[in-house]
Design an enzyme around this catalytic site. Structure first.
Site, PDB file in Angstrom:
ATOM      1  N   ASN A 266      22.477  48.197 -14.676  1.00 16.40           N
ATOM      2  CA  ASN A 266      21.420  48.113 -15.683  1.00 16.40           C
ATOM      3  C   ASN A 266      20.010  48.012 -15.112  1.00 16.40           C
ATOM      4  O   ASN A 266      19.034  48.172 -15.841  1.00 16.40           O
ATOM      5  CB  ASN A 266      21.673  46.921 -16.615  1.00 16.40           C
ATOM      6  CG  ASN A 266      22.921  47.112 -17.460  1.00 16.40           C
ATOM      7  OD1 ASN A 266      23.608  48.125 -17.361  1.00 16.40           O
ATOM      8  ND2 ASN A 266      23.216  46.135 -18.293  1.00 16.40           N
TER       9      ASN A 266
ATOM     10  N   TYR B 256      34.505  45.920  -9.103  1.00 16.30           N
ATOM     11  CA  TYR B 256      34.058  47.213  -9.634  1.00 16.30           C
ATOM     12  C   TYR B 256      34.492  48.402  -8.790  1.00 16.30           C
ATOM     13  O   TYR B 256      34.260  49.553  -9.169  1.00 16.30           O
ATOM     14  CB  TYR B 256      32.535  47.215  -9.775  1.00 16.30           C
ATOM     15  CG  TYR B 256      32.015  46.215 -10.769  1.00 16.30           C
ATOM     16  CD1 TYR B 256      32.218  46.383 -12.135  1.00 16.30           C
ATOM     17  CD2 TYR B 256      31.326  45.077 -10.343  1.00 16.30           C
ATOM     18  CE1 TYR B 256      31.751  45.456 -13.057  1.00 16.30           C
ATOM     19  CE2 TYR B 256      30.846  44.145 -11.256  1.00 16.30           C
ATOM     20  CZ  TYR B 256      31.062  44.340 -12.612  1.00 16.30           C
ATOM     21  OH  TYR B 256      30.602  43.418 -13.524  1.00 16.30           O
TER      22      TYR B 256
ATOM     23  N   ASP C   5      28.178  58.704 -13.860  1.00 18.71           N
ATOM     24  CA  ASP C   5      29.326  59.045 -14.690  1.00 18.71           C
ATOM     25  C   ASP C   5      28.847  59.561 -16.050  1.00 18.71           C
ATOM     26  O   ASP C   5      27.744  59.263 -16.487  1.00 18.71           O
ATOM     27  CB  ASP C   5      30.225  57.816 -14.893  1.00 18.71           C
ATOM     28  CG  ASP C   5      29.468  56.650 -15.521  1.00 18.71           C
ATOM     29  OD1 ASP C   5      28.459  56.208 -14.932  1.00 18.71           O
ATOM     30  OD2 ASP C   5      29.869  56.185 -16.595  1.00 18.71           O
TER      31      ASP C   5
ATOM     32  N   HIS D 171      32.907  53.727 -13.850  1.00 19.79           N
ATOM     33  CA  HIS D 171      31.456  53.582 -13.868  1.00 19.79           C
ATOM     34  C   HIS D 171      30.861  53.671 -12.468  1.00 19.79           C
ATOM     35  O   HIS D 171      29.655  53.885 -12.316  1.00 19.79           O
ATOM     36  CB  HIS D 171      31.118  52.215 -14.484  1.00 19.79           C
ATOM     37  CG  HIS D 171      29.886  52.219 -15.335  1.00 19.79           C
ATOM     38  ND1 HIS D 171      29.395  53.338 -15.986  1.00 19.79           N
ATOM     39  CD2 HIS D 171      29.026  51.201 -15.681  1.00 19.79           C
ATOM     40  CE1 HIS D 171      28.313  53.017 -16.675  1.00 19.79           C
ATOM     41  NE2 HIS D 171      28.053  51.738 -16.496  1.00 19.79           N
TER      42      HIS D 171
ATOM     43  N   ASN E 143      23.048  52.985 -19.473  1.00 19.88           N
ATOM     44  CA  ASN E 143      22.076  51.944 -19.156  1.00 19.88           C
ATOM     45  C   ASN E 143      21.381  52.149 -17.808  1.00 19.88           C
ATOM     46  O   ASN E 143      20.208  51.802 -17.648  1.00 19.88           O
ATOM     47  CB  ASN E 143      22.740  50.569 -19.187  1.00 19.88           C
ATOM     48  CG  ASN E 143      23.079  50.135 -20.600  1.00 19.88           C
ATOM     49  OD1 ASN E 143      22.420  50.524 -21.552  1.00 19.88           O
ATOM     50  ND2 ASN E 143      24.125  49.339 -20.749  1.00 19.88           N
TER      51      ASN E 143
ATOM     52  N   TYR F 252      22.842  46.198  -9.546  1.00 14.85           N
ATOM     53  CA  TYR F 252      23.741  46.384 -10.693  1.00 14.85           C
ATOM     54  C   TYR F 252      23.201  47.522 -11.548  1.00 14.85           C
ATOM     55  O   TYR F 252      22.018  47.843 -11.545  1.00 14.85           O
ATOM     56  CB  TYR F 252      23.939  45.098 -11.516  1.00 14.85           C
ATOM     57  CG  TYR F 252      24.789  44.078 -10.793  1.00 14.85           C
ATOM     58  CD1 TYR F 252      26.166  44.204 -10.755  1.00 14.85           C
ATOM     59  CD2 TYR F 252      24.196  43.006 -10.127  1.00 14.85           C
ATOM     60  CE1 TYR F 252      26.960  43.284 -10.078  1.00 14.85           C
ATOM     61  CE2 TYR F 252      24.969  42.073  -9.446  1.00 14.85           C
ATOM     62  CZ  TYR F 252      26.363  42.226  -9.423  1.00 14.85           C
ATOM     63  OH  TYR F 252      27.136  41.322  -8.738  1.00 14.85           O
TER      64      TYR F 252
END
Length: 207
Positions: A86, A35, A111, A40, A132, A84
């Site tokens: 979410n 990532y 973002d 994101h 999310n 993470y």
């Protein structure tokens, strides 16, 4: 006795003053090498840029990486959640409680697909906009009235490709413009703590 009361009152005033001078800055993103440098993860990237500029280091702690940055009498507690995206709210709620930071001194860096690349915008409340991470923060805090710093990543993706886009790497042209945008972003964060949200919005929004 009177002196003791004054002493206690003085301590209380100092605690309240310290309380208002502490800020929790949470950059949203996903952990893991896959990532790194994805759109994101701009929240992580902005906080990383700040600590590099200030020659600081993150320490891995409960529910994230933490760094403390002091500027002109203010304390900025920088957090990159390890939950993470979410489940970002779990880390935000924990660190707000742990650091005793008032809601008005929370700033979430995230973002935004609805803003052109590199556009920056501070808002003191609002919906999650389908994000999310913001959705979970709203659920954990029980309110939408917290400040969020939105960094535009644009919506240059074809139908059905949104997930691939936000989890994709920055383009060549975006990377060329990124250093100046990151510098502007950390100026916004500093202004949030030093000048307050109203002045910061007037100074930086859309810039």
């Amino acid at each position: 006795m009177l002196g003791f009361v004054k002493h206690l009152f003085g301590l209380k005033q100092k605690e309240e003053l310290d309380y208002m001078k502490k800020f929790l800055i949470v950059g949203l993103g996903n952990i893991g090498p896959e990532y790194v440098d994805t759109r994101h993860n701009i929240g992580f990237k902005i906080l990383d840029h700040l600590i590099i500029k200030e020659d600081l280091k993150f320490e891995t702690v409960k529910l994230g990486d933490r760094c403390e940055y002091k500027l002109k009498g203010r304390t900025f507690v920088l957090i990159k959640p390890s939950t993470y995206m979410n489940l970002s709210g779990k880390s935000v709620k924990y660190w707000m409680t742990k650091e005793k930071v008032p809601l008005e001194n929370l700033l979430v860096v995230t973002d935004d697909l609805n803003l052109p690349f590199g556009s920056i915008r501070l808002k003191t409340k609002g919906s999650d906009g389908g994000h999310n991470g913001l959705k979970d923060i709203q659920q954990q805090l029980g309110t939408t009235k917290y400040s969020r710093f939105r960094f535009g990543i644009s919506n240059s993706f074809s139908k059905g490709k949104q997930v691939d886009y936000v989890l994709g790497k920055w383009g060549e042209e975006e990377l060329k413009l990124m250093p100046e945008r990151l510098d502007k972003s950390i100026d916004l964060i500093k202004s949030f703590g030093l000048a307050g949200s109203s002045i910061t919005m007037n100074t930086f929004n859309g810039k």
